[in-house]
Write a protein that holds these residues in place. Structure first.
Motif, PDB file in Angstrom:
ATOM      1  N   ALA A 113       0.851  -1.196   0.000  1.00  0.00           N
ATOM      2  CA  ALA A 113       0.000   0.000   0.000  1.00  0.00           C
ATOM      3  C   ALA A 113       0.879   1.235   0.000  1.00  0.00           C
ATOM      4  CB  ALA A 113      -0.910   0.000   1.219  1.00  0.00           C
ATOM      5  N   LYS A 114       0.409   2.287  -0.634  1.00  0.00           N
ATOM      6  CA  LYS A 114       1.144   3.541  -0.723  1.00  0.00           C
ATOM      7  C   LYS A 114       0.302   4.659  -0.113  1.00  0.00           C
ATOM      8  CE  LYS A 114       4.619   2.027  -3.204  1.00  0.00           C
ATOM      9  NZ  LYS A 114       6.000   2.078  -2.796  1.00  0.00           N
ATOM     10  N   THR A 115       0.995   5.694   0.341  1.00  0.00           N
ATOM     11  CA  THR A 115       0.315   6.839   0.937  1.00  0.00           C
ATOM     12  C   THR A 115       0.504   8.049   0.046  1.00  0.00           C
ATOM     13  OG1 THR A 115       0.671   5.972   3.154  1.00  0.00           O
ATOM     14  CG2 THR A 115       0.153   8.303   3.000  1.00  0.00           C
ATOM     15  N   LEU A 116      -0.597   8.745  -0.216  1.00  0.00           N
ATOM     16  CA  LEU A 116      -0.576   9.955  -1.029  1.00  0.00           C
ATOM     17  C   LEU A 116      -0.628  11.188  -0.134  1.00  0.00           C
ATOM     18  CD1 LEU A 116      -3.138   9.181  -3.873  1.00  0.00           C
ATOM     19  CD2 LEU A 116      -0.651   9.152  -4.020  1.00  0.00           C
ATOM     20  N   TYR A 117       0.011  12.235  -0.601  1.00  0.00           N
ATOM     21  CA  TYR A 117      -0.049  13.545   0.046  1.00  0.00           C
ATOM     22  C   TYR A 117      -0.945  14.430  -0.819  1.00  0.00           C
ATOM     23  CZ  TYR A 117       1.305  18.349   1.087  1.00  0.00           C
ATOM     24  OH  TYR A 117       1.279  19.680   1.394  1.00  0.00           O
ATOM     25  N   ILE A 146     -10.012   2.074   0.171  1.00  0.00           N
ATOM     26  CA  ILE A 146      -9.258   3.154   0.830  1.00  0.00           C
ATOM     27  C   ILE A 146      -8.911   2.653   2.229  1.00  0.00           C
ATOM     28  CG2 ILE A 146      -9.303   5.549   1.590  1.00  0.00           C
ATOM     29  CD1 ILE A 146     -11.598   5.972  -0.472  1.00  0.00           C
ATOM     30  N   TYR A 147      -7.626   2.475   2.503  1.00  0.00           N
ATOM     31  CA  TYR A 147      -7.212   1.884   3.773  1.00  0.00           C
ATOM     32  C   TYR A 147      -7.214   2.893   4.919  1.00  0.00           C
ATOM     33  CZ  TYR A 147      -5.554  -1.622   0.468  1.00  0.00           C
ATOM     34  OH  TYR A 147      -5.466  -2.526  -0.545  1.00  0.00           O
ATOM     35  N   GLN A 148      -6.793   4.123   4.612  1.00  0.00           N
ATOM     36  CA  GLN A 148      -6.710   5.109   5.689  1.00  0.00           C
ATOM     37  C   GLN A 148      -6.754   6.515   5.103  1.00  0.00           C
ATOM     38  OE1 GLN A 148      -2.917   5.458   7.833  1.00  0.00           O
ATOM     39  NE2 GLN A 148      -4.074   5.253   9.729  1.00  0.00           N
ATOM     40  N   ILE A 149      -7.458   7.421   5.817  1.00  0.00           N
ATOM     41  CA  ILE A 149      -7.495   8.837   5.444  1.00  0.00           C
ATOM     42  C   ILE A 149      -7.190   9.643   6.706  1.00  0.00           C
ATOM     43  CG2 ILE A 149      -8.920  10.767   4.652  1.00  0.00           C
ATOM     44  CD1 ILE A 149     -10.539   8.823   3.011  1.00  0.00           C
ATOM     45  N   PHE A 157      -3.557  12.958   4.035  1.00  0.00           N
ATOM     46  CA  PHE A 157      -2.876  11.751   3.606  1.00  0.00           C
ATOM     47  C   PHE A 157      -3.912  10.677   3.323  1.00  0.00           C
ATOM     48  CE2 PHE A 157       0.366  13.765   6.335  1.00  0.00           C
ATOM     49  CZ  PHE A 157       1.414  13.833   5.432  1.00  0.00           C
ATOM     50  N   VAL A 158      -3.730   9.946   2.233  1.00  0.00           N
ATOM     51  CA  VAL A 158      -4.639   8.864   1.869  1.00  0.00           C
ATOM     52  C   VAL A 158      -3.783   7.631   1.585  1.00  0.00           C
ATOM     53  CG1 VAL A 158      -6.404   8.079   0.258  1.00  0.00           C
ATOM     54  CG2 VAL A 158      -6.236  10.503   0.813  1.00  0.00           C
ATOM     55  N   THR A 159      -4.136   6.511   2.216  1.00  0.00           N
ATOM     56  CA  THR A 159      -3.403   5.270   1.992  1.00  0.00           C
ATOM     57  C   THR A 159      -4.301   4.315   1.213  1.00  0.00           C
ATOM     58  OG1 THR A 159      -2.241   5.603   4.077  1.00  0.00           O
ATOM     59  CG2 THR A 159      -2.127   3.405   3.114  1.00  0.00           C
ATOM     60  N   MET A 160      -3.781   3.856   0.055  1.00  0.00           N
ATOM     61  CA  MET A 160      -4.526   2.938  -0.812  1.00  0.00           C
ATOM     62  C   MET A 160      -3.511   2.011  -1.492  1.00  0.00           C
ATOM     63  SD  MET A 160      -7.203   5.488  -2.760  1.00  0.00           S
ATOM     64  CE  MET A 160      -5.977   6.549  -3.486  1.00  0.00           C
ATOM     65  N   SER A 161      -4.030   1.145  -2.344  1.00  0.00           N
ATOM     66  CA  SER A 161      -3.135   0.291  -3.132  1.00  0.00           C
ATOM     67  C   SER A 161      -2.380   1.165  -4.131  1.00  0.00           C
ATOM     68  CB  SER A 161      -3.935  -0.777  -3.867  1.00  0.00           C
ATOM     69  OG  SER A 161      -4.720  -0.171  -4.873  1.00  0.00           O
ATOM     70  N   GLU A 162      -1.234   0.661  -4.603  1.00  0.00           N
ATOM     71  CA  GLU A 162      -0.404   1.437  -5.529  1.00  0.00           C
ATOM     72  C   GLU A 162      -1.167   1.749  -6.817  1.00  0.00           C
ATOM     73  OE1 GLU A 162       4.116   1.453  -7.359  1.00  0.00           O
ATOM     74  OE2 GLU A 162       3.419  -0.276  -6.211  1.00  0.00           O
ATOM     75  N   THR A 181      -6.256  24.490  -5.981  1.00  0.00           N
ATOM     76  CA  THR A 181      -5.642  23.603  -6.967  1.00  0.00           C
ATOM     77  C   THR A 181      -4.896  22.519  -6.214  1.00  0.00           C
ATOM     78  OG1 THR A 181      -5.402  25.430  -8.502  1.00  0.00           O
ATOM     79  CG2 THR A 181      -4.076  23.469  -8.935  1.00  0.00           C
ATOM     80  N   ALA A 182      -5.316  21.296  -6.424  1.00  0.00           N
ATOM     81  CA  ALA A 182      -4.766  20.166  -5.665  1.00  0.00           C
ATOM     82  C   ALA A 182      -3.441  19.702  -6.250  1.00  0.00           C
ATOM     83  CB  ALA A 182      -5.760  19.022  -5.657  1.00  0.00           C
ATOM     84  N   LYS A 183      -2.509  19.436  -5.354  1.00  0.00           N
ATOM     85  CA  LYS A 183      -1.253  18.791  -5.713  1.00  0.00           C
ATOM     86  C   LYS A 183      -1.270  17.427  -5.037  1.00  0.00           C
ATOM     87  CE  LYS A 183       0.468  22.372  -7.783  1.00  0.00           C
ATOM     88  NZ  LYS A 183       0.345  22.435  -9.201  1.00  0.00           N
ATOM     89  N   VAL A 184      -1.283  16.384  -5.832  1.00  0.00           N
ATOM     90  CA  VAL A 184      -1.340  15.020  -5.311  1.00  0.00           C
ATOM     91  C   VAL A 184      -0.035  14.326  -5.690  1.00  0.00           C
ATOM     92  CG1 VAL A 184      -2.659  12.864  -5.253  1.00  0.00           C
ATOM     93  CG2 VAL A 184      -3.837  15.020  -5.646  1.00  0.00           C
ATOM     94  N   THR A 185       0.688  13.881  -4.662  1.00  0.00           N
ATOM     95  CA  THR A 185       1.961  13.188  -4.884  1.00  0.00           C
ATOM     96  C   THR A 185       2.078  12.043  -3.895  1.00  0.00           C
ATOM     97  OG1 THR A 185       3.139  14.626  -3.350  1.00  0.00           O
ATOM     98  CG2 THR A 185       3.140  15.280  -5.670  1.00  0.00           C
ATOM     99  N   TYR A 186       3.075  11.212  -4.102  1.00  0.00           N
ATOM    100  CA  TYR A 186       3.339  10.182  -3.106  1.00  0.00           C
ATOM    101  C   TYR A 186       3.925  10.845  -1.864  1.00  0.00           C
ATOM    102  CZ  TYR A 186       2.437   6.270  -6.216  1.00  0.00           C
ATOM    103  OH  TYR A 186       1.822   5.352  -7.033  1.00  0.00           O
ATOM    104  N   SER A 187       3.518  10.360  -0.709  1.00  0.00           N
ATOM    105  CA  SER A 187       4.023  10.879   0.548  1.00  0.00           C
ATOM    106  C   SER A 187       5.464  10.427   0.753  1.00  0.00           C
ATOM    107  CB  SER A 187       3.144  10.389   1.696  1.00  0.00           C
ATOM    108  OG  SER A 187       3.732  10.755   2.923  1.00  0.00           O
ATOM    109  N   GLU A 188       6.264  11.276   1.375  1.00  0.00           N
ATOM    110  CA  GLU A 188       7.650  10.915   1.610  1.00  0.00           C
ATOM    111  C   GLU A 188       7.808  10.019   2.826  1.00  0.00           C
ATOM    112  OE1 GLU A 188       9.876  14.530   1.785  1.00  0.00           O
ATOM    113  OE2 GLU A 188       9.241  15.129  -0.215  1.00  0.00           O
ATOM    114  N   LYS A 189       6.783   9.851   3.603  1.00  0.00           N
ATOM    115  CA  LYS A 189       6.856   9.012   4.805  1.00  0.00           C
ATOM    116  C   LYS A 189       6.794   7.546   4.444  1.00  0.00           C
ATOM    117  CE  LYS A 189       5.102  12.219   8.198  1.00  0.00           C
ATOM    118  NZ  LYS A 189       4.130  12.492   9.198  1.00  0.00           N
TER     119      LYS A 189
END
Length: 189
Positions: A113-117, A146-149, A157-162, A181-189
């Protein structure tokens, strides 16, 4: 209780009181008087000092202290009803027992699972429920995908499958969410 009406003092009585105060002042501690004078210089404006002295003389002649009259306080009857007691009980933090913790399902995040920022949060009136609905509608996924918000003041932060994270980046990056304006990227954590 004292009579609040003021009785004007005659000139002779006032002069006699001034003489009494002057003779008492000669026997007073000079350091203490100097301290009081400095307090008066700080607190009483220059042009009102003579009026202040006249007021103190009037109070001394009447035998009163320079304090406003205070009325006797009566204790208020307690007005408690069941509704107020229930509200107070609800406000008290309840201790958590092991059983309470066991009843609440712990979020299990699968491997991979990956987390988005996301740069939008509560300050733009975005809450977890709204973000969940937005993701479900835009990505065509179920709530269980959606695993975690976690929504903070300025970001989320949103955690979901890759796979779902990649879809979210494609669809939501540079889109407008609640006026930002949303900026959606992978979280660095």
């Amino acid at each position: 209780m004292e009579d609040k009406t003021s009785i004007p003092l005659s000139g002779d009585a006032m002069e006699k009181k001034i003489d009494e105060l002057l003779s008492a002042m000669k026997g007073a501690d000079p350091a203490e008087l100097e301290n009081i004078k400095s307090i008066i210089r700080k607190k009483v404006p220059f042009f009102t000092r003579s009026a202040f002295a006249a007021f103190l003389l009037k109070l001394a002649a009447e035998g009163r202290e320079a304090r406003p009259e205070q009325r006797e306080r009566r204790p208020r009857p307690e007005r408690r009803n069941e509704r107020n007691e229930k509200k107070e009980e609800a406000r008290k933090p309840q201790p958590q027992t092991q059983q309470d913790k066991a009843e609440r399902p712990e979020t299990i995040i699968p491997e991979g699972a990956k987390t988005l920022y996301l740069n939008v949060g509560k300050m733009k009136h975005l809450y977890a429920k709204d973000l969940s609905k937005l993701l479900q509608a835009e990505l065509g996924i179920a709530r269980s995908d959606i695993y975690q918000i976690r929504v903070h003041d300025k970001y989320s932060f949103v955690t979901m499958s890759e796979e779902n994270c990649n879809k979210a980046i494609e669809k939501l990056n540079n889109s407008t969410i609640n006026g930002r304006t949303a900026k959606v990227t992978y979280s660095e954590k």
